[in-house]
Design a protein around this motif. Structure first.
Motif, PDB file in Angstrom:
ATOM      1  N   SER A  63       0.814  -1.195   0.047  1.00 46.18           N
ATOM      2  CA  SER A  63      -0.061   0.053  -0.051  1.00 46.18           C
ATOM      3  C   SER A  63       0.923   1.185  -0.117  1.00 46.18           C
ATOM      4  N   GLY A  64       2.099   0.991   0.081  1.00 45.71           N
ATOM      5  CA  GLY A  64       3.025   2.380   0.034  1.00 45.71           C
ATOM      6  C   GLY A  64       3.030   3.216   1.609  1.00 45.71           C
ATOM      7  N   ASP A  65       2.551   2.602   2.641  1.00 46.16           N
ATOM      8  CA  ASP A  65       2.482   2.945   4.102  1.00 46.16           C
ATOM      9  C   ASP A  65       3.716   2.926   4.608  1.00 46.16           C
ATOM     10  N   LYS A  66       4.726   4.033   4.433  1.00 46.27           N
ATOM     11  CA  LYS A  66       5.963   3.912   5.014  1.00 46.27           C
ATOM     12  C   LYS A  66       6.138   3.843   6.347  1.00 46.27           C
ATOM     13  N   LYS A  67       5.129   4.622   7.018  1.00 46.56           N
ATOM     14  CA  LYS A  67       5.312   4.839   8.364  1.00 46.56           C
ATOM     15  C   LYS A  67       5.270   3.344   9.089  1.00 46.56           C
ATOM     16  N   VAL A  68       4.265   2.683   8.580  1.00 44.10           N
ATOM     17  CA  VAL A  68       3.835   1.275   9.147  1.00 44.10           C
ATOM     18  C   VAL A  68       4.949   0.225   8.506  1.00 44.10           C
ATOM     19  N   PHE A  69       5.414   0.223   7.375  1.00 45.37           N
ATOM     20  CA  PHE A  69       6.388  -0.524   6.772  1.00 45.37           C
ATOM     21  C   PHE A  69       7.722  -0.382   7.819  1.00 45.37           C
ATOM     22  N   ASN A  70       8.075   0.798   7.797  1.00 47.20           N
ATOM     23  CA  ASN A  70       9.406   1.045   8.375  1.00 47.20           C
ATOM     24  C   ASN A  70       9.476   0.576   9.678  1.00 47.20           C
ATOM     25  N   ASN A  71       8.605   0.654  10.446  1.00 48.48           N
ATOM     26  CA  ASN A  71       8.489   0.288  11.938  1.00 48.48           C
ATOM     27  C   ASN A  71       8.387  -1.195  12.005  1.00 48.48           C
ATOM     28  N   ALA A  72       7.357  -1.838  11.194  1.00 48.72           N
ATOM     29  CA  ALA A  72       6.990  -3.094  11.317  1.00 48.72           C
ATOM     30  C   ALA A  72       7.835  -4.075  10.787  1.00 48.72           C
ATOM     31  N   ALA A  73       8.820  -3.788   9.769  1.00 45.81           N
ATOM     32  CA  ALA A  73       9.904  -4.264   8.885  1.00 45.81           C
ATOM     33  C   ALA A  73      11.041  -4.213   9.861  1.00 45.81           C
ATOM     34  N   GLN A  74      11.322  -3.278  10.791  1.00 40.38           N
ATOM     35  CA  GLN A  74      12.345  -3.197  11.615  1.00 40.38           C
ATOM     36  C   GLN A  74      12.049  -3.871  12.792  1.00 40.38           C
ATOM     37  N   ILE A  75      10.933  -4.232  13.385  1.00 37.08           N
ATOM     38  CA  ILE A  75      10.694  -5.253  14.307  1.00 37.08           C
ATOM     39  C   ILE A  75      11.101  -6.438  13.709  1.00 37.08           C
ATOM     40  N   TRP A  76      10.747  -7.036  12.607  1.00 39.00           N
ATOM     41  CA  TRP A  76      11.101  -8.324  12.088  1.00 39.00           C
ATOM     42  C   TRP A  76      12.229  -8.688  12.059  1.00 39.00           C
ATOM     43  N   ASN A  77      12.960  -7.496  11.406  1.00 40.71           N
ATOM     44  CA  ASN A  77      14.444  -7.458  11.086  1.00 40.71           C
ATOM     45  C   ASN A  77      15.326  -7.862  12.321  1.00 40.71           C
ATOM     46  N   HIS A  78      15.158  -6.903  13.321  1.00 40.13           N
ATOM     47  CA  HIS A  78      15.615  -7.164  14.608  1.00 40.13           C
ATOM     48  C   HIS A  78      15.502  -8.365  15.310  1.00 40.13           C
ATOM     49  N   SER A  79      14.411  -8.786  15.290  1.00 41.08           N
ATOM     50  CA  SER A  79      14.029 -10.117  16.161  1.00 41.08           C
ATOM     51  C   SER A  79      14.511 -11.203  15.499  1.00 41.08           C
ATOM     52  N   PHE A  80      14.866 -11.091  14.079  1.00 44.42           N
ATOM     53  CA  PHE A  80      15.624 -12.155  13.313  1.00 44.42           C
ATOM     54  C   PHE A  80      17.118 -12.020  13.654  1.00 44.42           C
ATOM     55  N   PHE A  81      17.728 -10.900  13.747  1.00 53.66           N
ATOM     56  CA  PHE A  81      19.006 -10.551  14.147  1.00 53.66           C
ATOM     57  C   PHE A  81      19.384 -11.179  15.434  1.00 53.66           C
ATOM     58  N   TRP A  82      18.469 -10.785  16.335  1.00 51.98           N
ATOM     59  CA  TRP A  82      18.924 -11.459  17.687  1.00 51.98           C
ATOM     60  C   TRP A  82      19.243 -13.071  17.664  1.00 51.98           C
ATOM     61  N   GLN A  83      18.489 -13.597  16.789  1.00 50.03           N
ATOM     62  CA  GLN A  83      18.523 -14.912  16.806  1.00 50.03           C
ATOM     63  C   GLN A  83      19.712 -15.436  16.225  1.00 50.03           C
ATOM     64  N   CYS A  84      20.296 -14.829  15.185  1.00 48.74           N
ATOM     65  CA  CYS A  84      21.563 -14.987  14.387  1.00 48.74           C
ATOM     66  C   CYS A  84      22.812 -14.773  15.215  1.00 48.74           C
ATOM     67  N   LEU A  85      22.605 -14.555  16.599  1.00 48.90           N
ATOM     68  CA  LEU A  85      23.904 -14.320  17.354  1.00 48.90           C
ATOM     69  C   LEU A  85      24.013 -15.302  18.506  1.00 48.90           C
ATOM     70  N   ALA A  86      24.846 -15.619  18.864  1.00 47.16           N
ATOM     71  CA  ALA A  86      25.395 -16.624  20.127  1.00 47.16           C
ATOM     72  C   ALA A  86      26.294 -16.340  20.762  1.00 47.16           C
ATOM     73  N   PRO A  87      26.606 -16.665  21.962  1.00 52.36           N
ATOM     74  CA  PRO A  87      27.798 -16.294  22.590  1.00 52.36           C
ATOM     75  C   PRO A  87      28.891 -17.094  22.137  1.00 52.36           C
ATOM     76  N   ALA A  88      30.161 -16.381  21.857  1.00 50.99           N
ATOM     77  CA  ALA A  88      31.255 -16.956  21.026  1.00 50.99           C
ATOM     78  C   ALA A  88      31.765 -18.445  21.878  1.00 50.99           C
ATOM     79  N   ASP A  89      31.850 -19.590  21.005  1.00 50.58           N
ATOM     80  CA  ASP A  89      32.063 -20.546  21.318  1.00 50.58           C
ATOM     81  C   ASP A  89      32.777 -21.398  20.267  1.00 50.58           C
ATOM     82  N   GLY A  90      33.375 -20.876  19.326  1.00 53.89           N
ATOM     83  CA  GLY A  90      34.136 -21.495  18.342  1.00 53.89           C
ATOM     84  C   GLY A  90      32.905 -22.214  17.334  1.00 53.89           C
TER      85      GLY A  90
END
Length: 217
Positions: A63-90
């Motif tokens: 729909s081109g709703d940039k305000k909703v898109f930017n914030n919703a996409a950033q929630i998803w991107n960040h939620s995915f990003f945190w799961q891509c990380l783990a304490p360093a263990d080789g």
């Protein structure tokens, strides 16, 4: 509130010294939270009740709703990003993921070098990604809040946040050192491998609180 800030999948200091607890306080506790708060303010109660996060992103993009898109996409991107990380263990890629990396890039070191190069040379804010596109691994980057959610055939496996708030406390303006440290030391390769099943979108999705409440009523 319809959508919520997800908990981190590790303790506040678990990623030290690659990513400090102070960075997580600001990056997760303030920046990520702000996207959640802003999205909840934009959505109507009815829309929030019926639509999960991934669909909010897709509908706002269409729909081109940039305000909703930017914030919703950033929630998803960040939620995915945190799961891509783990304490360093080789940790290192294994099994099918390791084989695909060897086939596509020649090995893990070559993949990490390509991801670092993509991250360092990406202009301004955004995200670098390892994706599975029709059975083949690819490295790419997207600007600002843009996300694989809205692209057919782009299955997310791994991402690195390239916004300055992701690294400025620990690395100041040294994005190359940030990218090398995170990619080389604290990637959760088990999570990356699980995303080969094509279900990566759901792993950072969430139902609105009203839908969750209805299911448990």
């Amino acid at each position: 509130m319809p959508f919520q800030l997800p908990e981190l999948p590790f303790d506040r200091n678990a990623l030290d010294p690659v990513m400090s607890g102070e960075t997580l306080d600001y990056h997760h506790g303030k920046h990520h939270k702000a996207y959640v708060d802003k999205l909840n303010g934009f959505l109507t109660e009815g829309k929030a009740r019926e639509t999960n996060l991934v669909e909010v992103v897709r509908q706002a993009h269409q729909s081109g709703d940039k305000k909703v898109f930017n914030n919703a996409a950033q929630i998803w991107n960040h939620s995915f990003f945190w799961q891509c990380l783990a304490p360093a263990d080789g940790q290192q890629p294994t099994g099918k993921l390791k084989d695909l990396i060897a086939e596509s890039f020649g090995g893990t070191d070559a993949l990490l070098a390509k991801l670092k190069d993509e991250s360092v040379n990406h202009f301004s804010n955004g995200w670098s990604w390892l994706v599975l596109n029709r059975g083949k691994l690819e490295v790419t980057s997207l600007h600002d809040a843009d996300t694989p959610i809205v692209y057919d055939g782009m299955q997310p496996l791994l991402t690195l946040d390239l916004w300055e708030h992701a690294y400025y406390i620990d690395y100041r303006n040294e994005r190359p050192r940030y990218a090398e440290s995170v990619l080389g030391k604290i990637i959760n390769w088990d999570f990356v491998a699980r995303n080969l099943d094509g279900d990566g979108l759901s792993r950072a999705d969430q139902e609105p609180a009203t839908a969750r409440e209805a299911e448990t009523a």
